[in-house]
Scaffold this active site. Structure first.
Site, mmCIF file in Angstrom:
data_model
loop_
_atom_site.group_PDB
_atom_site.id
_atom_site.type_symbol
_atom_site.label_atom_id
_atom_site.label_comp_id
_atom_site.label_asym_id
_atom_site.label_seq_id
_atom_site.Cartn_x
_atom_site.Cartn_y
_atom_site.Cartn_z
ATOM 1 N N HIS A 1 2.287 56.661 -9.016
ATOM 2 C CA HIS A 1 3.529 57.191 -8.538
ATOM 3 C C HIS A 1 2.956 57.604 -7.008
ATOM 4 O O HIS A 1 1.658 58.088 -6.782
ATOM 5 C CB HIS A 1 4.115 58.232 -9.077
ATOM 6 C CG HIS A 1 3.480 59.286 -9.547
ATOM 7 N ND1 HIS A 1 3.614 60.402 -10.763
ATOM 8 C CD2 HIS A 1 2.389 60.092 -8.751
ATOM 9 C CE1 HIS A 1 3.005 61.310 -10.527
ATOM 10 N NE2 HIS A 1 2.008 61.327 -9.659
ATOM 11 N N ASP B 1 8.144 66.615 -2.355
ATOM 12 C CA ASP B 1 8.794 66.716 -3.641
ATOM 13 C C ASP B 1 8.870 68.240 -4.231
ATOM 14 O O ASP B 1 8.158 69.108 -3.737
ATOM 15 C CB ASP B 1 8.263 65.868 -4.538
ATOM 16 C CG ASP B 1 6.779 65.671 -4.806
ATOM 17 O OD1 ASP B 1 6.024 66.819 -4.169
ATOM 18 O OD2 ASP B 1 6.253 64.860 -5.227
ATOM 19 N N ASN C 1 -0.449 56.562 -12.764
ATOM 20 C CA ASN C 1 0.507 55.698 -12.953
ATOM 21 C C ASN C 1 0.754 55.188 -11.868
ATOM 22 O O ASN C 1 2.076 54.354 -11.761
ATOM 23 C CB ASN C 1 1.778 56.102 -13.815
ATOM 24 C CG ASN C 1 2.622 57.423 -12.961
ATOM 25 O OD1 ASN C 1 2.194 57.440 -11.857
ATOM 26 N ND2 ASN C 1 3.541 57.750 -13.811
ATOM 27 N N GLU D 1 8.246 57.661 -9.975
ATOM 28 C CA GLU D 1 7.474 57.098 -11.160
ATOM 29 C C GLU D 1 7.815 55.731 -11.204
ATOM 30 O O GLU D 1 8.666 55.041 -10.298
ATOM 31 C CB GLU D 1 8.360 57.977 -12.401
ATOM 32 C CG GLU D 1 8.247 59.563 -12.371
ATOM 33 C CD GLU D 1 6.519 59.827 -12.711
ATOM 34 O OE1 GLU D 1 5.736 59.094 -12.102
ATOM 35 O OE2 GLU D 1 6.605 60.996 -13.218
HETATM 36 P P1 PGA Z 1 -3.225 64.833 -8.003
HETATM 37 O O1 PGA Z 1 -1.966 64.321 -8.209
HETATM 38 O O2 PGA Z 1 -3.290 65.009 -6.336
HETATM 39 O O3 PGA Z 1 -3.181 66.335 -8.497
HETATM 40 O O4 PGA Z 1 -4.537 64.337 -8.612
HETATM 41 C C1 PGA Z 1 -1.496 63.083 -7.465
HETATM 42 C C2 PGA Z 1 -0.301 62.820 -7.881
HETATM 43 O O5 PGA Z 1 -0.038 62.766 -9.028
HETATM 44 O O6 PGA Z 1 0.553 62.153 -6.960
#
Ligand code: PGA
Length: 260
Positions: A138, A67, A136, A143
């Site tokens: 994702h 992304d 959450n 999302e």
């Molecule tokens: P993080 O984020 O590796 O910074 O914990 C993971 C994500 O939100 O996909």
């Protein structure tokens, strides 16, 4: 889904590094899917070490990132182009032109997203997709409410995700509202989905993803439909799993030829 729980994040990262290294050794022209965020940082340090100390070469590898933020210049400190340059590209022999990060400044985003999908397909598909998980649930920036069949597309970030990114952008209001993200269908097409999660703040999402219902409300739960998903966790991220004893037993009793 294979769930591997390790005593520490470092142990978990070493397993993840071995899985990637073995694939690249066996298939020098492997196609890798990379993630950004805090989770894969240590894994990338291990890949850099394996390159430096053991000559692991990424010269023929092609890579695709999950992304990128819409509208962001690649040189912006919050951009994933910049992240990949700093944390991976400058430490490996992976040719820059073969690392593909979605172009957040594409003019025609739907057309660009279709091309991104075609590009992945034209390389033969992703061998290993590295994934983190959001609180959450994702994966990528899919999302809650993301179609379980979604492909690369534009997506609006949730308030919670934007809040989590506030520091990177000097305040929540500066976090871009939109991203381009591979879809859940794109991720399902990878040959191996390698989900990493460390820390107690991920425990609830991990348990819901691995043991809860498959639902667009918790996008990572779609990995239950993946033919080969491996989830490598530290103890803290695993605390909410109901069947943790079974996962431990299964991993300890794994035949040697199946070990990572
Ligand atoms: P993080 O984020 O590796 O910074 O914990 C993971 C994500 O939100 O996909």
């Amino acid at each position: 889904m294979e769930i591997i729980v390790q005593p520490t994040a470092e142990d978990a990262n070493l397993i993840a590094a071995r899985i990637l290294a073995e694939t690249v050794r066996e298939k020098p022209h492997a196609v890798l899917g990379f993630a950004t965020g805090a989770t894969p940082l240590r894994l990338y340090e291990h890949l850099a070490r394996l390159h430096r100390e053991e000559g692991l070469s990424f010269r023929r590898v092609t890579a695709f990132n999950l992304d990128e933020f819409v509208g962001l210049d690649p040189s912006h400190p919050g951009s994933f182009h910049r992240y990949m340059e700093e944390h991976l590209l400058r430490h490996l022999d992976l040719p820059a032109e073969r690392l593909h990060v979605p172009d957040g400044r594409a003019g025609n985003i739907p057309l660009y997203c279709r091309k991104y999908e075609e590009m992945i397909k034209s390389t033969g598909g992703i061998d290993i997709q590295v994934l983190g998980i959001g609180r959450n649930g994702h994966i990528g920036f899919n999302e809650p409410s993301s179609s379980l069949a979604s492909r690369t597309r534009i997506k609006a970030l949730t308030r919670q995700t934007r809040r989590g990114l506030a520091e990177l952008f000097g305040g929540e209001d500066n976090v871009p509202a939109h991203v381009i993200t591979m879809g859940l269908g794109t991720i399902l097409d990878s040959r191996l989905a390698l989900l990493l999660a460390f820390g107690s703040h991920k425990a609830e999402a991990v348990a819901a993803a691995a043991e809860g219902p498959v639902t667009a409300s918790l996008p990572a739960s779609v990995l239950q439909m993946h033919p080969r998903a491996v989830c490598v966790l530290d103890q803290e991220a695993a605390v909410a799993l109901k069947h943790i004893d079974y996962y431990d037993w299964a991993y300890r009793n794994k035949p040697d030829w199946q070990r990572y």
